[in-house]
Design a protein around this motif. Structure first.
Motif, mmCIF file in Angstrom:
data_model
loop_
_atom_site.group_PDB
_atom_site.id
_atom_site.type_symbol
_atom_site.label_atom_id
_atom_site.label_comp_id
_atom_site.label_asym_id
_atom_site.label_seq_id
_atom_site.Cartn_x
_atom_site.Cartn_y
_atom_site.Cartn_z
ATOM 1 N N TRP A 283 0.819 -1.214 0.000
ATOM 2 C CA TRP A 283 0.000 0.000 0.000
ATOM 3 C C TRP A 283 0.846 1.254 0.000
ATOM 4 C CZ3 TRP A 283 -4.110 -1.886 -1.719
ATOM 5 C CH2 TRP A 283 -4.538 -3.161 -1.318
ATOM 6 N N THR A 287 0.351 4.022 -2.999
ATOM 7 C CA THR A 287 0.067 5.435 -2.726
ATOM 8 C C THR A 287 1.202 6.346 -3.167
ATOM 9 O OG1 THR A 287 0.900 5.114 -0.456
ATOM 10 C CG2 THR A 287 -1.482 4.957 -0.795
ATOM 11 N N TYR A 289 2.509 6.183 -6.071
ATOM 12 C CA TYR A 289 2.271 6.451 -7.489
ATOM 13 C C TYR A 289 1.142 7.468 -7.603
ATOM 14 C CZ TYR A 289 1.253 5.701 -12.429
ATOM 15 O OH TYR A 289 1.042 5.866 -13.781
ATOM 16 N N THR A 290 1.481 8.673 -8.001
ATOM 17 C CA THR A 290 0.519 9.781 -7.958
ATOM 18 C C THR A 290 -0.160 10.060 -9.293
ATOM 19 O OG1 THR A 290 2.315 11.351 -8.375
ATOM 20 C CG2 THR A 290 1.759 10.887 -6.075
ATOM 21 N N GLU A 291 0.264 9.346 -10.357
ATOM 22 C CA GLU A 291 -0.316 9.616 -11.671
ATOM 23 C C GLU A 291 -1.738 9.085 -11.788
ATOM 24 O OE1 GLU A 291 1.317 11.454 -13.931
ATOM 25 O OE2 GLU A 291 2.808 11.668 -12.342
ATOM 26 N N LEU A 292 -2.081 8.135 -10.955
ATOM 27 C CA LEU A 292 -3.400 7.512 -11.037
ATOM 28 C C LEU A 292 -3.821 7.081 -9.641
ATOM 29 C CD1 LEU A 292 -5.521 6.564 -13.176
ATOM 30 C CD2 LEU A 292 -4.387 4.327 -13.142
ATOM 31 N N ASP A 293 -5.081 7.294 -9.306
ATOM 32 C CA ASP A 293 -5.592 6.899 -7.986
ATOM 33 C C ASP A 293 -5.942 5.420 -8.023
ATOM 34 O OD1 ASP A 293 -6.644 6.650 -5.508
ATOM 35 O OD2 ASP A 293 -8.420 7.877 -5.865
ATOM 36 N N LEU A 295 -5.926 3.476 -5.296
ATOM 37 C CA LEU A 295 -6.379 3.003 -3.992
ATOM 38 C C LEU A 295 -7.764 3.504 -3.603
ATOM 39 C CD1 LEU A 295 -5.565 1.398 -1.471
ATOM 40 C CD2 LEU A 295 -4.486 3.462 -0.589
ATOM 41 N N GLY A 296 -8.210 4.610 -4.201
ATOM 42 C CA GLY A 296 -9.417 5.295 -3.738
ATOM 43 C C GLY A 296 -10.597 4.406 -3.438
ATOM 44 N N SER A 297 -10.962 3.521 -4.354
ATOM 45 C CA SER A 297 -12.152 2.692 -4.175
ATOM 46 C C SER A 297 -11.983 1.633 -3.093
ATOM 47 C CB SER A 297 -12.517 2.016 -5.499
ATOM 48 O OG SER A 297 -11.476 1.138 -5.918
ATOM 49 N N LEU A 299 -10.178 2.264 -0.104
ATOM 50 C CA LEU A 299 -9.806 2.866 1.178
ATOM 51 C C LEU A 299 -10.631 2.315 2.333
ATOM 52 C CD1 LEU A 299 -9.158 6.640 0.353
ATOM 53 C CD2 LEU A 299 -7.507 4.958 1.204
#
Length: 379
Positions: A283, A287, A289-293, A295-297, A299
């Motif tokens: 994890w 996190t 890697y900032t180019e694409l989310d 982890l969001g779904s 969390l």
């Protein structure tokens, strides 16, 4: 020089060296035996006897393994063996991968990795190709021995396979090793995954060309794997992929990302601390890697799991409570509230070699190596 295949040991000297190796395993005789072995280790003839005992002689496993480790340490410390000894060793060492003794096969794989490190690119290619050709599914000992050797060589030398011929060799090796990722034996699966994982972060990019297949095989294995050490290796592979190869993963295996995420969620909550600790690293990589989310779904799944995996002893908790009571009235300093960002670590799976370092300044003329030295001292 005499032909290597015609070299034969003298029985009296062979028995003497063998006796020292046996004594080195005896707590009551080990000190004296080590001193004697130390005193002879720079004599080429002594090395020939060690090679013979390790590769040809029918002796017990512990003595064979001791002979192999002395040879390995001599290569490590001196850089190379006497040409005649090296030729004799290269002629016979691969047969030790067939040994019935696991200790001998392990020692052989460690020694082969040391030889590979010191070899030039051409000799390294020949060595790896020869080991790959030895893979035999019908004989478990040989299969385990050859995969263990490839695992150790990959761990120690993955950064050295950079020329085109070396890349062909690595690609052939990986193709062969892939066949054992779902082998019935946990030990074989561990060796296969461990070998492939070494090339995730390697400058040799052969695995990247077949990364989609490797991910697919790991995902298939993950659905049914129960062995915690195998699970840990799968987690480690995915951690390193998302830590240093995430762009490549997303480009060639985007459809597998959800499967990987689900697997890592499961492992984060695994009852095995070994597996859970490895999974938690994932994890951090995701996190970062900032180019694409990515982890969001998830969390809502991941945060409770991570909080549940927090490990504090009763003493830790009491200490924190005491600290809060002691300075609750004081304003926080900047260093107390400054955020700290944890970074992933690239994992390497260490192995314990149980080495005995047999090298020292003392010498002995048992094998006639001191005659010239004595003349030099007189000068």
């Amino acid at each position: 020089k005499r032909a290597m295949s015609s070299w034969e040991p003298e029985e009296e000297k062979l028995n003497y060296v063998y006796g020292l190796l046996v004594d080195s395993q005896n707590p009551h005789k080990a000190h004296s035996a080590y001193n004697e072995l130390n005193s002879m280790c720079h004599a080429p003839e002594f090395s020939m006897y060690l090679v013979y005992l390790f590769t040809i002689a029918e002796v017990e496993g512990p003595a064979k393994a001791s002979a192999g480790l002395i040879i390995k340490n001599k290569i490590r410390d001196d850089g190379e063996l006497d040409a005649e000894v090296a030729s004799f060793l290269h002629e016979h060492i691969l047969q030790t991968l067939h040994s019935e003794y696991n200790l001998v096969r392990t020692t052989s794989s460690i020694l082969l990795a040391e030889i590979a490190k010191k070899a030039d690119a051409s000799d390294r290619i020949v060595l790896v190709d020869s080991i790959v050709q030895l893979i035999d599914q019908s004989n478990f000992s040989t299969l385990q021995g050859t995969l263990l050797a490839l695992n150790h060589i990959s761990e120690d030398c993955n950064h050295l396979f950079l020329d085109e011929r070396s890349k062909v060799t690595v690609s052939t090796m990986l193709e062969r090793v892939f066949q054992f990722l779902q082998h019935p034996s946990e030990e074989i699966r561990k060796l296969a995954i461990g070998t492939c994982n070494q090339f995730i972060i390697s400058p040799c990019l052969c695995l990247m060309k077949v990364l989609n297949e490797y991910i697919a095989r790991l995902c298939a294995l993950a659905q049914e794997e129960a062995d915690e050490e195998v699970l840990k290796l799968i987690c480690s592979g995915f951690v390193n992929m998302f830590d240093v190869r995430v762009e490549h993963v997303l480009s060639v295996a985007h459809d597998s990302v959800d499967t990987i995420m689900d697997f890592m969620v499961m492992c984060t909550g695994h009852e095995s601390k070994l597996v859970a600790q490895e999974a938690c690293e994932f994890w951090i990589a995701v996190t970062s890697y900032t180019e694409l989310d990515l982890l969001g779904s998830r969390l809502d799944q991941v945060i409770p799991l991570l909080l549940d995996r927090l490990a504090y002893t009763e003493e830790d908790i009491l200490g924190m409570e005491r600290d809060l009571l002691d300075n609750a009235h004081e304003a926080d300093e900047e260093k107390d509230i400054k955020p700290h960002f944890h970074k992933t670590k690239l994992h390497k799976h260490e192995r314990g070699e149980g080495e005995s370092v047999l090298s020292g300044p003392e010498e002995d003329d048992t094998f006639g190596q001191n005659e010239d030295d004595e003349d030099d001292e007189d000068d």
